[in-house]
Design a protein around this motif. Structure first.
Motif, PDB file in Angstrom:
ATOM      1  N   ALA A 176       0.829  -1.192   0.000  1.00  0.00           N
ATOM      2  CA  ALA A 176       0.000   0.000   0.000  1.00  0.00           C
ATOM      3  C   ALA A 176       0.872   1.253   0.000  1.00  0.00           C
ATOM      4  O   ALA A 176       2.044   1.226   0.345  1.00  0.00           O
ATOM      5  N   ALA A 177       0.245   2.393  -0.388  1.00  0.00           N
ATOM      6  CA  ALA A 177       1.010   3.628  -0.528  1.00  0.00           C
ATOM      7  C   ALA A 177       1.604   4.100   0.795  1.00  0.00           C
ATOM      8  O   ALA A 177       2.670   4.704   0.819  1.00  0.00           O
ATOM      9  N   ASN A 178       0.894   3.846   1.888  1.00  0.00           N
ATOM     10  CA  ASN A 178       1.374   4.314   3.191  1.00  0.00           C
ATOM     11  C   ASN A 178       2.049   3.193   3.971  1.00  0.00           C
ATOM     12  O   ASN A 178       1.914   3.086   5.181  1.00  0.00           O
ATOM     13  N   THR A 179       2.780   2.369   3.270  1.00  0.00           N
ATOM     14  CA  THR A 179       3.430   1.202   3.864  1.00  0.00           C
ATOM     15  C   THR A 179       4.398   1.585   4.990  1.00  0.00           C
ATOM     16  O   THR A 179       5.126   2.562   4.889  1.00  0.00           O
ATOM     17  N   MET A 180       4.396   0.775   6.061  1.00  0.00           N
ATOM     18  CA  MET A 180       5.405   0.920   7.111  1.00  0.00           C
ATOM     19  C   MET A 180       6.634   0.110   6.717  1.00  0.00           C
ATOM     20  O   MET A 180       6.518  -1.072   6.392  1.00  0.00           O
ATOM     21  N   ALA A 184       1.801  -2.772  12.241  1.00  0.00           N
ATOM     22  CA  ALA A 184       1.493  -1.803  11.193  1.00  0.00           C
ATOM     23  C   ALA A 184      -0.020  -1.687  11.070  1.00  0.00           C
ATOM     24  O   ALA A 184      -0.675  -2.537  10.456  1.00  0.00           O
ATOM     25  N   ASP A 235      -3.533  -0.455   9.767  1.00  0.00           N
ATOM     26  CA  ASP A 235      -4.191   0.041   8.554  1.00  0.00           C
ATOM     27  C   ASP A 235      -3.248   0.133   7.361  1.00  0.00           C
ATOM     28  O   ASP A 235      -3.456   0.967   6.467  1.00  0.00           O
ATOM     29  N   THR A 236      -2.216  -0.697   7.327  1.00  0.00           N
ATOM     30  CA  THR A 236      -1.266  -0.614   6.211  1.00  0.00           C
ATOM     31  C   THR A 236      -0.499  -1.920   6.066  1.00  0.00           C
ATOM     32  O   THR A 236      -0.640  -2.840   6.884  1.00  0.00           O
ATOM     33  N   ASP A 237       0.315  -1.995   5.008  1.00  0.00           N
ATOM     34  CA  ASP A 237       1.230  -3.107   4.817  1.00  0.00           C
ATOM     35  C   ASP A 237       2.493  -2.885   5.639  1.00  0.00           C
ATOM     36  O   ASP A 237       2.809  -1.763   6.033  1.00  0.00           O
TER      37      ASP A 237
END
Length: 256
Positions: free
Chosen positions: A140-144, A158, A160-162
């Protein structure tokens, strides 16, 4: 100005944050829960490593006249779960919960205003890998992104994100993501993807060898060893099946 007395600085109260997981209980009988935990954790009594937990009773199927808090809390502590509070507890249990030393919480946030960790994976049968063409989803764009190795006892969540791990995950470490998990180093600890129910989440590893994997609450342990087809090799984990018959599919990734 008068000098502060020495005793005035013996204790200070400051705001802080703590990682707390939720334990969703559908049963209050300590013996039944102990049997379920033994099956769920594959006999690993130190799986939780002393993690703090909020006991959530929103899914309680049967409400007995009383809860034996002494037996329940002792059993959880044997598995190194440290109960600190309860949530969604029927009112007639509140007084006994307080006497047992548990705080009564309301709402979905833990004390300190931080999100609680997702509930433990639910047990399911350990299936044999099923053949399917691997599809590697883009993060996802906001990946951790974590660029350091994770050591035993460390945990990353993480929300709400990958989660992308550029280094390895050691035995005893734990990585959790609401999305997918991408591990480019050796995966040796516990990996839980789709922690809040995302059934399309996956786990990708370039060197597969975890202790436990989970996608959307469906889990699998490897106390009998990693399958030869994926052991120390590139592999992915995804959900297969439908409805209550969902299972985890572990399959090699072809890089050629």
């Amino acid at each position: 100005m008068p000098e502060a007395s020495p005793s005035s600085k013996l204790v200070e109260f400051k705001g802080g944050k703590i990682s707390v997981m939720n334990a969703y209980l559908r049963e209050t009988d300590a013996m039944k829960l102990a049997d379920a935990l033994h099956v769920m954790l594959g006999g690993m009594p130190d799986f939780f490593s002393g993690e703090a937990a909020v006991l959530d009773f929103r899914d309680l199927a049967v409400t007995p006249d009383r809860i034996d808090w002494t037996s329940l809390l002792s059993m959880l502590r044997r598995y190194q779960v440290q109960p600190i509070a309860v949530r969604n507890l029927p009112d007639h249990y509140a007084a006994s919960a307080r006497q047992a030393g548990l705080a009564l919480l309301t709402g979905e946030e833990s004390d300190g205003g931080i999100p609680a960790a997702p509930p433990p994976p639910r047990p399911t049968a350990q299936p044999a890998p099923q053949p399917a063409a691997p599809v590697v989803a883009a993060p996802a764009a906001n990946t951790m992104v974590i660029d350091r190795p994770l050591r035993s006892g460390q945990q990353i969540y993480a929300r709400d994100t990958d989660l992308v791990l550029l280094a390895g995950v050691s035995h005893g470490a734990e990585v959790i993501a609401d999305g997918s998990i991408h591990c480019y180093g050796p995966l040796r600890g516990r990996a839980l993807a789709g922690a809040r129910g995302n059934a399309s989440a996956r786990i990708f590893s370039m060197n597969f060898g975890p202790e436990l994997i989970s996608v959307a609450g469906v889990y699998r342990t490897f106390e009998r060893g990693i399958p030869e087809a994926v052991g120390a090799k590139p592999a992915q984990v995804r959900l297969g099946g439908e409805g209550d018959k969902q299972n985890l599919v572990v399959e090699p990734i072809s890089l050629g």
